[in-house]
Scaffold this active site. Structure first.
Site, mmCIF file in Angstrom:
data_model
loop_
_atom_site.group_PDB
_atom_site.id
_atom_site.type_symbol
_atom_site.label_atom_id
_atom_site.label_comp_id
_atom_site.label_asym_id
_atom_site.label_seq_id
_atom_site.Cartn_x
_atom_site.Cartn_y
_atom_site.Cartn_z
ATOM 1 N N SER A 1 6.791 14.890 -15.958
ATOM 2 C CA SER A 1 6.389 16.290 -15.817
ATOM 3 C C SER A 1 7.109 17.194 -16.822
ATOM 4 C CB SER A 1 6.689 16.765 -14.392
ATOM 5 O OG SER A 1 8.031 16.486 -14.067
ATOM 6 N N THR B 1 9.214 21.066 -12.940
ATOM 7 C CA THR B 1 9.842 21.550 -14.162
ATOM 8 C C THR B 1 11.330 21.319 -14.069
ATOM 9 O OG1 THR B 1 8.188 23.265 -14.343
ATOM 10 C CG2 THR B 1 10.320 23.756 -15.348
ATOM 11 N N THR C 1 8.884 22.178 -19.417
ATOM 12 C CA THR C 1 7.905 21.476 -18.580
ATOM 13 C C THR C 1 6.671 21.077 -19.379
ATOM 14 O OG1 THR C 1 6.705 21.674 -16.479
ATOM 15 C CG2 THR C 1 6.611 23.570 -17.907
ATOM 16 N N ARG D 1 -3.781 26.289 -20.874
ATOM 17 C CA ARG D 1 -3.118 26.915 -19.704
ATOM 18 C C ARG D 1 -1.604 27.003 -19.946
ATOM 19 N NH1 ARG D 1 1.128 25.460 -15.857
ATOM 20 N NH2 ARG D 1 0.684 26.505 -13.906
ATOM 21 N N THR E 1 10.512 26.831 -10.123
ATOM 22 C CA THR E 1 9.610 25.691 -10.220
ATOM 23 C C THR E 1 8.491 25.882 -9.203
ATOM 24 O OG1 THR E 1 9.469 23.264 -10.192
ATOM 25 C CG2 THR E 1 10.967 24.274 -8.601
ATOM 26 N N GLY E 2 7.436 25.077 -9.347
ATOM 27 C CA GLY E 2 6.313 25.213 -8.425
ATOM 28 C C GLY E 2 5.093 25.753 -9.144
HETATM 29 N N1 ASP Z 1 6.093 25.855 -12.809
HETATM 30 C C1 ASP Z 1 5.449 24.804 -13.552
HETATM 31 C C2 ASP Z 1 4.120 25.283 -14.044
HETATM 32 O O1 ASP Z 1 3.425 25.956 -13.331
HETATM 33 C C3 ASP Z 1 5.288 23.540 -12.778
HETATM 34 C C4 ASP Z 1 6.387 23.196 -11.801
HETATM 35 O O2 ASP Z 1 7.513 23.596 -11.946
HETATM 36 O O3 ASP Z 1 6.137 22.505 -10.828
HETATM 37 O O4 ASP Z 1 3.738 24.914 -15.137
#
Ligand code: ASP
Length: 327
Positions: free
Chosen positions: A86, A188, A206, A216, A239-240
């Site tokens: 990731s 991330t 990330t 995107r 994150t998220g």
């Molecule tokens: N925040 C990251 C994104 O939306 C992904 C993640 O951290 O899970 O690209």
């Protein structure tokens, strides 16, 4: 009163005012960001891979190095690992099979650098740092970011590993974009650190949401969303689901809540609650987590769904902590 005397009187008032103003400014400068030397240094990063990233950062922090160098080196370790799917090399591609990377970095002096939708470069965080240090800009994207990286001597590489390509081909069979909470189709590495001088810095890198639309960009390369540092107050990363973090300008919000006196944990919780309030109709699909350090050396985290963890390295130990969650 003659014009000259009026001028002298007004100038005197002006000078007194200026002097008083300078005292206030001095106080402001010196009262802000009081540090607690016992707690330095300190580094926090997101998810399981935070443990090894923290150890890498610690080599620099424990030798008295700068937080900005520590966070860059720490996250580079994860960017280079093809098994971490990731982030960086080996990251899952977008729906067109292209690995596009997002990263940003911020130091104690409000210097910032960022790249988004960067292809073919294993270490977007170092390109972000080069944007910060070697350009008059703060963000480069897509082809422009690649062109800049190549000019600066970064190597062009294929970042799509066999494993990620296989997964993408499997995904194409249904081609359904459905990010799942806490499943590693995102994740991330965000890292925030305080060095032995008490200075704060952060880095975030990330490959974004797996099988996203080409082009995107998530929260991770956006200063104020995926990362924010104010040396007087604290450092925060996220994150998220990036769209939700951007919607509330997440990391900037957490810093501002800490500025108002909240602890790192309370500030992270308050920001996460805001996401929940705004997204209550679809909260089962949304994960957001924040980790934060205050300028006093306190730290904390919060997320929506259980399952988000983060690594904390102090003088005593490097440990993985389960974040508290709203649900
Ligand atoms: N925040 C990251 C994104 O939306 C992904 C993640 O951290 O899970 O690209």
């Amino acid at each position: 009163m003659s014009d000259r005397r009026k001028f002298l009187k007004n100038s005197a008032i002006g000078l007194t005012g200026l002097a008083a103003g300078s005292v206030a400014l001095e106080e402001l400068i010196h009262s802000s960001g009081k540090k607690n030397p016992k707690k330095f240094p300190l580094v926090l990063s997101t998810w399981n891979f935070g443990l090894k990233a923290n150890e890498e950062a610690w080599k620099i922090l424990s030798a008295g190095g700068r937080a900005i160098d520590a966070v860059e080196q720490g996250v580079r370790l994860v960017e280079a690992d093809p098994d971490e799917r990731s982030v960086g090399y080996g990251g899952r591609p977008d729906r067109d099979g292209r690995v596009t990377l997002d990263a940003c970095i911020m130091d104690e002096n409000m210097n910032i650098g960022s790249v988004a939708c960067l292809e073919h470069i294993k270490h977007p965080i170092s390109v972000a740092r080069a944007v910060m240090e070697k350009t008059p800009h703060v963000m480069l994207v897509g082809d422009g970011a690649l062109q800049f990286a190549l000019e600066k001597g970064f190597q062009k590489e294929n970042l799509l590993t066999e494993a990620s390509e296989k997964e993408w081909k499997e995904w194409l069979k249904t081609a359904k974009y459905q990010p799942v909470v806490n499943i590693e189709n995102h994740d991330t590495i965000g890292m925030v650190a305080m060095d032995t001088s008490g200075n704060l810095s952060g880095a975030c890198t990330t490959s974004g949401m797996a099988f996203k639309m080409h082009g995107r960009v998530g929260d991770s390369p956006i200063i104020g969303a995926g990362l924010y540092v104010d040396n007087e107050v604290g450092a925060v990363t996220a994150t998220g689901h990036g769209e939700e973090v951007i919607r509330i300008a997440g990391c900037h919000l957490v810093v501002e809540l800490m500025r108002q006196g909240m602890s790192p944990e309370k500030a992270c919780k308050t920001a996460v609650e805001r996401v929940c309030r705004k997204q209550k109709h679809r909260i089962n699909e949304v994960q957001v987590g924040f980790i934060a350090i205050s300028s006093k050396g306190e730290y904390g985290a919060y997320c929506i769904h259980p399952g988000f963890n983060y690594a904390v390295r102090t003088n005593e130990r490097n440990s993985l902590i389960e974040s508290k969650s709203i649900l």
